[in-house]
Motif scaffolding. Structure first.
Motif, PDB file in Angstrom:
ATOM      1  N   LEU A  54       0.117  -0.225  -4.687  1.00 15.13           N
ATOM      2  CA  LEU A  54       1.086  -0.002  -5.672  1.00 15.13           C
ATOM      3  C   LEU A  54       1.802  -0.992  -5.958  1.00 15.13           C
ATOM      4  O   LEU A  54       2.348  -1.642  -4.905  1.00 15.13           O
ATOM      5  CB  LEU A  54       1.911   1.518  -5.103  1.00 15.13           C
ATOM      6  N   LEU A  55       1.904  -1.452  -7.349  1.00 14.07           N
ATOM      7  CA  LEU A  55       2.732  -2.249  -7.692  1.00 14.07           C
ATOM      8  C   LEU A  55       4.044  -1.783  -8.700  1.00 14.07           C
ATOM      9  O   LEU A  55       3.641  -0.953  -9.495  1.00 14.07           O
ATOM     10  CB  LEU A  55       2.021  -3.412  -8.696  1.00 14.07           C
ATOM     11  N   ALA A  56       5.075  -2.271  -8.408  1.00 15.10           N
ATOM     12  CA  ALA A  56       6.231  -2.028  -9.206  1.00 15.10           C
ATOM     13  C   ALA A  56       7.113  -2.773  -9.610  1.00 15.10           C
ATOM     14  O   ALA A  56       7.285  -4.134  -8.945  1.00 15.10           O
ATOM     15  CB  ALA A  56       6.880  -0.792  -8.202  1.00 15.10           C
ATOM     16  N   PRO A  57       8.373  -2.819 -10.419  1.00 17.43           N
ATOM     17  CA  PRO A  57       9.024  -3.742 -10.737  1.00 17.43           C
ATOM     18  C   PRO A  57      10.110  -4.313  -9.417  1.00 17.43           C
ATOM     19  O   PRO A  57      10.528  -5.377  -9.520  1.00 17.43           O
ATOM     20  CB  PRO A  57      10.057  -3.356 -11.764  1.00 17.43           C
TER      21      PRO A  57
ATOM     22  N   LEU B 213       0.753  -1.397  -0.003  1.00 18.16           N
ATOM     23  CA  LEU B 213       0.008  -0.139   0.075  1.00 18.16           C
ATOM     24  C   LEU B 213       0.893   1.156   0.014  1.00 18.16           C
ATOM     25  O   LEU B 213       2.085   1.160   0.278  1.00 18.16           O
ATOM     26  CB  LEU B 213      -0.819  -0.029   1.395  1.00 18.16           C
ATOM     27  N   LEU B 214       0.401   2.342  -0.388  1.00 13.57           N
ATOM     28  CA  LEU B 214       1.267   3.463  -0.407  1.00 13.57           C
ATOM     29  C   LEU B 214       1.592   3.819   0.903  1.00 13.57           C
ATOM     30  O   LEU B 214       2.641   4.737   1.052  1.00 13.57           O
ATOM     31  CB  LEU B 214       0.022   4.710  -1.103  1.00 13.57           C
ATOM     32  N   SER B 215       1.015   3.462   2.019  1.00 14.13           N
ATOM     33  CA  SER B 215       1.449   3.823   3.327  1.00 14.13           C
ATOM     34  C   SER B 215       2.851   2.820   3.739  1.00 14.13           C
ATOM     35  O   SER B 215       3.105   3.103   4.617  1.00 14.13           O
ATOM     36  CB  SER B 215       0.323   3.326   4.374  1.00 14.13           C
ATOM     37  N   GLY B 216       2.932   2.044   3.006  1.00 13.82           N
ATOM     38  CA  GLY B 216       4.270   1.139   3.253  1.00 13.82           C
ATOM     39  C   GLY B 216       3.696  -0.365   3.777  1.00 13.82           C
ATOM     40  O   GLY B 216       4.428  -1.006   3.670  1.00 13.82           O
ATOM     41  N   GLU B 217       2.401  -0.570   4.108  1.00  9.96           N
ATOM     42  CA  GLU B 217       1.890  -1.732   4.671  1.00  9.96           C
ATOM     43  C   GLU B 217       1.718  -2.552   3.709  1.00  9.96           C
ATOM     44  O   GLU B 217       1.243  -2.511   2.673  1.00  9.96           O
ATOM     45  CB  GLU B 217       0.266  -1.337   5.390  1.00  9.96           C
ATOM     46  N   ALA B 218       1.974  -4.007   4.063  1.00 11.48           N
ATOM     47  CA  ALA B 218       1.903  -4.964   3.182  1.00 11.48           C
ATOM     48  C   ALA B 218       0.424  -5.186   2.771  1.00 11.48           C
ATOM     49  O   ALA B 218      -0.328  -5.186   3.617  1.00 11.48           O
ATOM     50  CB  ALA B 218       2.669  -6.271   3.816  1.00 11.48           C
ATOM     51  N   TYR B 219       0.182  -5.796   1.745  1.00 14.18           N
ATOM     52  CA  TYR B 219      -1.268  -6.131   1.276  1.00 14.18           C
ATOM     53  C   TYR B 219      -1.432  -7.393   1.921  1.00 14.18           C
ATOM     54  O   TYR B 219      -0.953  -8.327   1.748  1.00 14.18           O
ATOM     55  CB  TYR B 219      -1.386  -6.011  -0.397  1.00 14.18           C
ATOM     56  N   TRP B 220      -2.819  -7.413   2.056  1.00 14.64           N
ATOM     57  CA  TRP B 220      -3.453  -8.604   2.702  1.00 14.64           C
ATOM     58  C   TRP B 220      -5.043  -8.644   2.092  1.00 14.64           C
ATOM     59  O   TRP B 220      -5.762  -7.724   1.930  1.00 14.64           O
ATOM     60  CB  TRP B 220      -3.705  -8.879   4.132  1.00 14.64           C
ATOM     61  N   PRO B 221      -5.275  -9.921   1.483  1.00 12.71           N
ATOM     62  CA  PRO B 221      -6.548 -10.025   0.971  1.00 12.71           C
ATOM     63  C   PRO B 221      -7.945  -9.586   1.641  1.00 12.71           C
ATOM     64  O   PRO B 221      -8.843  -9.066   0.990  1.00 12.71           O
ATOM     65  CB  PRO B 221      -6.464 -11.250   0.568  1.00 12.71           C
ATOM     66  N   ALA B 222      -7.860  -9.536   2.811  1.00  5.77           N
ATOM     67  CA  ALA B 222      -8.719  -9.030   3.546  1.00  5.77           C
ATOM     68  C   ALA B 222      -8.900  -7.454   3.635  1.00  5.77           C
ATOM     69  O   ALA B 222      -9.852  -6.849   4.119  1.00  5.77           O
ATOM     70  CB  ALA B 222      -8.733  -9.491   5.006  1.00  5.77           C
TER      71      ALA B 222
ATOM     72  N   GLU C 159       9.205   2.537  -4.257  1.00  2.00           N
ATOM     73  CA  GLU C 159       9.782   3.867  -3.291  1.00  2.00           C
ATOM     74  C   GLU C 159       9.784   5.099  -4.268  1.00  2.00           C
ATOM     75  O   GLU C 159       8.953   6.069  -3.720  1.00  2.00           O
ATOM     76  CB  GLU C 159      10.974   3.678  -2.626  1.00  2.00           C
ATOM     77  N   ALA C 160      10.406   5.213  -5.119  1.00  6.88           N
ATOM     78  CA  ALA C 160      10.297   6.293  -6.321  1.00  6.88           C
ATOM     79  C   ALA C 160       8.875   6.789  -6.629  1.00  6.88           C
ATOM     80  O   ALA C 160       8.659   7.878  -6.804  1.00  6.88           O
ATOM     81  CB  ALA C 160      11.248   5.975  -7.391  1.00  6.88           C
ATOM     82  N   ILE C 161       8.131   5.799  -6.822  1.00  5.16           N
ATOM     83  CA  ILE C 161       6.801   6.048  -7.638  1.00  5.16           C
ATOM     84  C   ILE C 161       6.018   6.794  -6.397  1.00  5.16           C
ATOM     85  O   ILE C 161       5.390   7.645  -6.445  1.00  5.16           O
ATOM     86  CB  ILE C 161       6.053   4.974  -8.241  1.00  5.16           C
ATOM     87  N   ARG C 162       6.331   5.984  -5.221  1.00  6.62           N
ATOM     88  CA  ARG C 162       5.274   6.403  -4.201  1.00  6.62           C
ATOM     89  C   ARG C 162       5.652   7.906  -3.574  1.00  6.62           C
ATOM     90  O   ARG C 162       4.741   8.524  -3.311  1.00  6.62           O
ATOM     91  CB  ARG C 162       5.526   5.384  -2.884  1.00  6.62           C
TER      92      ARG C 162
END
Length: 105
Positions: free
Chosen positions: A87-90, A71-80, A96-99
């Motif tokens: 945000l997905l990046a290579p 997530l843009l907040s830096g938190e890991a994504y969870w399905p719930a 981090e640059a995109i964020r």
């Protein structure tokens, strides 16, 4: 870039920030966008509508293709999760640059 619709109240600090990128688009189809990001056809994707049927498998595929997502907040994504900007990046450095480009004024 996935799911960016100017004018929504929840957009990150204004649609003008999207103009920092040479090209933006939305296909309105998470499966297509995940395939494009995982294969390098798209540089990154940003999603606001977090639904597990759209993102759970896509995040896993993206990770297996050596991509980085959070997530843009830096938190890991969870399905719930149902709120936040995914945000997905290579890789982590690109992420981090995109964020930063969305966070900075």
């Amino acid at each position: 870039m996935a799911q960016f619709r100017p004018g929504r109240q929840s957009e990150p600090k204004g649609a003008e920030r999207v103009q920092r990128f040479s090209r933006t688009t939305t296909w309105r189809c998470s499966a297509y966008e995940y395939r494009a990001v995982a294969t390098g056809a798209m540089s990154f994707a940003l999603n606001a509508e977090l639904k597990p049927w759209d993102h759970a498998a896509g995040v896993l595929i993206h990770h297996e293709a050596s991509g980085y997502s959070a997530l843009l907040s830096g938190e890991a994504y969870w399905p719930a999760m149902t709120k936040g900007w995914l945000l997905l990046a290579p890789d982590a450095e690109s992420w981090e640059a995109i964020r930063r480009s969305f966070a900075e004024g």
